[in-house]
Design a protein around this motif. Sequence first.
Motif, PDB file in Angstrom:
ATOM      1  N   ILE A 168       0.865  -1.117  -0.136  1.00  0.00           N
ATOM      2  CA  ILE A 168      -0.046   0.043   0.053  1.00  0.00           C
ATOM      3  C   ILE A 168       0.712   1.286  -0.278  1.00  0.00           C
ATOM      4  CG2 ILE A 168      -0.278  -0.092   2.607  1.00  0.00           C
ATOM      5  CD1 ILE A 168      -3.133   0.992   2.094  1.00  0.00           C
ATOM      6  N   ILE A 169       0.307   2.353  -0.974  1.00  0.00           N
ATOM      7  CA  ILE A 169       1.141   3.531  -0.970  1.00  0.00           C
ATOM      8  C   ILE A 169       0.505   4.524  -0.567  1.00  0.00           C
ATOM      9  CG2 ILE A 169       2.403   4.895  -2.672  1.00  0.00           C
ATOM     10  CD1 ILE A 169       3.027   2.571  -4.276  1.00  0.00           C
ATOM     11  N   GLY A 170       1.005   5.587   0.129  1.00  0.00           N
ATOM     12  CA  GLY A 170       0.258   6.772   0.378  1.00  0.00           C
ATOM     13  C   GLY A 170       1.140   7.786   0.978  1.00  0.00           C
ATOM     14  N   GLU A 171       0.417   8.973   0.544  1.00  0.00           N
ATOM     15  CA  GLU A 171       1.379  10.394   1.108  1.00  0.00           C
ATOM     16  C   GLU A 171       0.426  11.236   1.999  1.00  0.00           C
ATOM     17  OE1 GLU A 171       3.302  14.257  -1.041  1.00  0.00           O
ATOM     18  OE2 GLU A 171       1.422  13.371  -1.680  1.00  0.00           O
ATOM     19  N   SER A 172       0.936  12.099   2.798  1.00  0.00           N
ATOM     20  CA  SER A 172       0.186  13.156   3.490  1.00  0.00           C
ATOM     21  C   SER A 172      -0.935  12.590   4.430  1.00  0.00           C
ATOM     22  CB  SER A 172      -0.188  14.070   2.703  1.00  0.00           C
ATOM     23  OG  SER A 172      -0.523  15.127   3.300  1.00  0.00           O
ATOM     24  N   MET A 173      -2.101  12.693   4.335  1.00  0.00           N
ATOM     25  CA  MET A 173      -3.184  12.220   5.037  1.00  0.00           C
ATOM     26  C   MET A 173      -3.204  10.804   4.462  1.00  0.00           C
ATOM     27  SD  MET A 173      -5.210  13.893   7.176  1.00  0.00           S
ATOM     28  CE  MET A 173      -5.202  15.602   7.614  1.00  0.00           C
ATOM     29  N   GLY A 175      -0.665   8.804   4.358  1.00  0.00           N
ATOM     30  CA  GLY A 175       0.562   8.364   5.067  1.00  0.00           C
ATOM     31  C   GLY A 175       0.177   8.328   6.344  1.00  0.00           C
ATOM     32  N   LEU A 176      -0.713   9.064   6.746  1.00  0.00           N
ATOM     33  CA  LEU A 176      -1.111   8.836   8.140  1.00  0.00           C
ATOM     34  C   LEU A 176      -2.221   7.594   8.116  1.00  0.00           C
ATOM     35  CD1 LEU A 176      -2.062  10.192  10.943  1.00  0.00           C
ATOM     36  CD2 LEU A 176      -4.168  11.130  10.025  1.00  0.00           C
ATOM     37  N   LEU A 177      -3.001   7.496   7.384  1.00  0.00           N
ATOM     38  CA  LEU A 177      -3.953   6.218   7.418  1.00  0.00           C
ATOM     39  C   LEU A 177      -2.864   4.992   7.348  1.00  0.00           C
ATOM     40  CD1 LEU A 177      -6.718   4.870   6.747  1.00  0.00           C
ATOM     41  CD2 LEU A 177      -5.932   5.004   4.318  1.00  0.00           C
ATOM     42  N   LEU A 178      -1.913   5.015   6.400  1.00  0.00           N
ATOM     43  CA  LEU A 178      -0.767   3.788   6.473  1.00  0.00           C
ATOM     44  C   LEU A 178      -0.322   3.647   7.752  1.00  0.00           C
ATOM     45  CD1 LEU A 178      -1.700   4.010   3.203  1.00  0.00           C
ATOM     46  CD2 LEU A 178       0.850   3.741   2.745  1.00  0.00           C
ATOM     47  N   THR A 179       0.173   4.513   8.318  1.00  0.00           N
ATOM     48  CA  THR A 179       0.677   4.512   9.713  1.00  0.00           C
ATOM     49  C   THR A 179      -0.263   3.843  10.654  1.00  0.00           C
ATOM     50  OG1 THR A 179       2.121   6.340   9.477  1.00  0.00           O
ATOM     51  CG2 THR A 179       1.896   5.642  11.436  1.00  0.00           C
ATOM     52  N   GLU A 180      -1.509   4.230  10.448  1.00  0.00           N
ATOM     53  CA  GLU A 180      -2.440   3.546  11.218  1.00  0.00           C
ATOM     54  C   GLU A 180      -2.590   2.122  11.213  1.00  0.00           C
ATOM     55  OE1 GLU A 180      -7.213   4.017  12.866  1.00  0.00           O
ATOM     56  OE2 GLU A 180      -6.486   5.241  11.397  1.00  0.00           O
ATOM     57  N   ILE A 181      -2.586   1.847   9.895  1.00  0.00           N
ATOM     58  CA  ILE A 181      -2.847   0.371   9.496  1.00  0.00           C
ATOM     59  C   ILE A 181      -1.607  -0.555   9.839  1.00  0.00           C
ATOM     60  CG2 ILE A 181      -3.200  -1.299   7.460  1.00  0.00           C
ATOM     61  CD1 ILE A 181      -4.872   1.115   6.182  1.00  0.00           C
ATOM     62  N   ALA A 182      -0.290   0.204   9.675  1.00  0.00           N
ATOM     63  CA  ALA A 182       0.676  -0.672   9.779  1.00  0.00           C
ATOM     64  C   ALA A 182       0.830  -0.772  11.331  1.00  0.00           C
ATOM     65  CB  ALA A 182       1.977   0.111   9.556  1.00  0.00           C
ATOM     66  N   LEU A 183       0.686   0.253  12.427  1.00  0.00           N
ATOM     67  CA  LEU A 183       0.521   0.053  13.572  1.00  0.00           C
ATOM     68  C   LEU A 183      -0.259  -0.897  14.366  1.00  0.00           C
ATOM     69  CD1 LEU A 183       1.850   3.731  14.896  1.00  0.00           C
ATOM     70  CD2 LEU A 183       3.137   1.727  14.288  1.00  0.00           C
ATOM     71  N   ASN A 184      -1.796  -0.778  13.854  1.00  0.00           N
ATOM     72  CA  ASN A 184      -2.730  -1.399  14.480  1.00  0.00           C
ATOM     73  C   ASN A 184      -3.565  -2.540  13.636  1.00  0.00           C
ATOM     74  OD1 ASN A 184      -2.572   0.547  16.596  1.00  0.00           O
ATOM     75  ND2 ASN A 184      -3.878   2.230  15.380  1.00  0.00           N
ATOM     76  N   HIS A 185      -2.984  -2.522  12.255  1.00  0.00           N
ATOM     77  CA  HIS A 185      -3.516  -3.697  11.646  1.00  0.00           C
ATOM     78  C   HIS A 185      -2.309  -4.200  10.732  1.00  0.00           C
ATOM     79  CE1 HIS A 185      -7.674  -2.530  12.715  1.00  0.00           C
ATOM     80  NE2 HIS A 185      -7.008  -1.319  12.691  1.00  0.00           N
ATOM     81  N   PRO A 186      -1.088  -4.693  11.299  1.00  0.00           N
ATOM     82  CA  PRO A 186      -0.295  -4.929  10.532  1.00  0.00           C
ATOM     83  C   PRO A 186      -0.147  -6.066   9.549  1.00  0.00           C
ATOM     84  CG  PRO A 186       0.205  -5.729  12.801  1.00  0.00           C
ATOM     85  CD  PRO A 186      -1.042  -4.925  12.609  1.00  0.00           C
ATOM     86  N   PRO A 197       4.215  11.740   6.186  1.00  0.00           N
ATOM     87  CA  PRO A 197       2.842  11.375   6.684  1.00  0.00           C
ATOM     88  C   PRO A 197       2.263  12.719   7.602  1.00  0.00           C
ATOM     89  CG  PRO A 197       4.772  10.189   7.831  1.00  0.00           C
ATOM     90  CD  PRO A 197       5.158  10.864   6.660  1.00  0.00           C
ATOM     91  N   SER A 198       0.940  12.901   7.754  1.00  0.00           N
ATOM     92  CA  SER A 198       0.471  13.927   8.495  1.00  0.00           C
ATOM     93  C   SER A 198       0.178  13.245   9.936  1.00  0.00           C
ATOM     94  CB  SER A 198      -0.755  14.244   7.674  1.00  0.00           C
ATOM     95  OG  SER A 198      -0.705  14.859   6.579  1.00  0.00           O
TER      96      SER A 198
END
Length: 284
Positions: A168-173, A175-186, A197-198
């Motif tokens: 999954i690829i994401g920037e800015s907002m 990137g925030l979503l990707l961080t949440e997924i990686a941390l909580n739904h890895p 990431p925002s």
Amino acid sequence: MAISKKHFALLLLLLAAYSTHLFAQANSKPITIGVTEGYYSKILNETRTINIYLPEGYNQTDTLKYPVIYIPDGGVDEDFIHLTGIIRFDTQSWVNRFPQSIVVGIKNINRRKDFTFPVANLDFLEKTGFKKEMFPAYGGSTNYIAFLQKELQPYIEKKYKASTNRTIIGESMAGLLLTEIALNHPTLFNTYIIVSPSLWWGDEALLHQPNALLQNKTHKPVNIYIGAPNRKEDEQMYQEAQGLYNMLKVDNRIRLFFDYLPDESHATALHQAVYNAFKMIYGK
């Protein structure tokens, strides 16, 4: 009335030009990079536009299955076309950086709602330069992540020759979503390409809350790339990206990459960062 030689020559030129135009029309065809589908999500209660790129030589009757790369900012007028170009280049036989892949772009409807997690209030926005009225709706990431996990991934893997190797690829907002997924739904994805990431959302809550990625001692290995643009443009965003890297580097099951891009701004970082990410993660 007789036609002069000058007018006759002009007439011949016009006829030749018109014939060339007709020939060009008869021999032209559109350039196709993928297909567009409408997908109704019961979880989101709306129809989402999904753009899909299938690799060269893709055949529905083959037994071969392809990795899938998801782009939340995946509209045709967003990041779908230019990121698909990088993916197509990197998967050409003479480059062969990683296997040919399916690309799934999800066109946005309201990214500030879909990509942000719930917060008690928006007071933290005063420190970021955003105004509260810019977020009339927010905090919908739980539903959006459920849409990815329970609806879109199963749909893609059933309809197309898709494996469970997911990026999954994401920037800015996003990137925030990707961080949440990686941390909580890895386990939802194997590879996360997080750019600028925002993480200021929720007063940097993701950097300070307990998370499943680090607490779960048995999670499978994941690749996480973090790209940060020129820090002079936004020192806070750079420090937050660096903070995410520092938080994750303690876990050796994470193949972690931090990429500082001093020649890029927040607006221009994504394209270069994604190219770099594939190079760092897969090499040649």
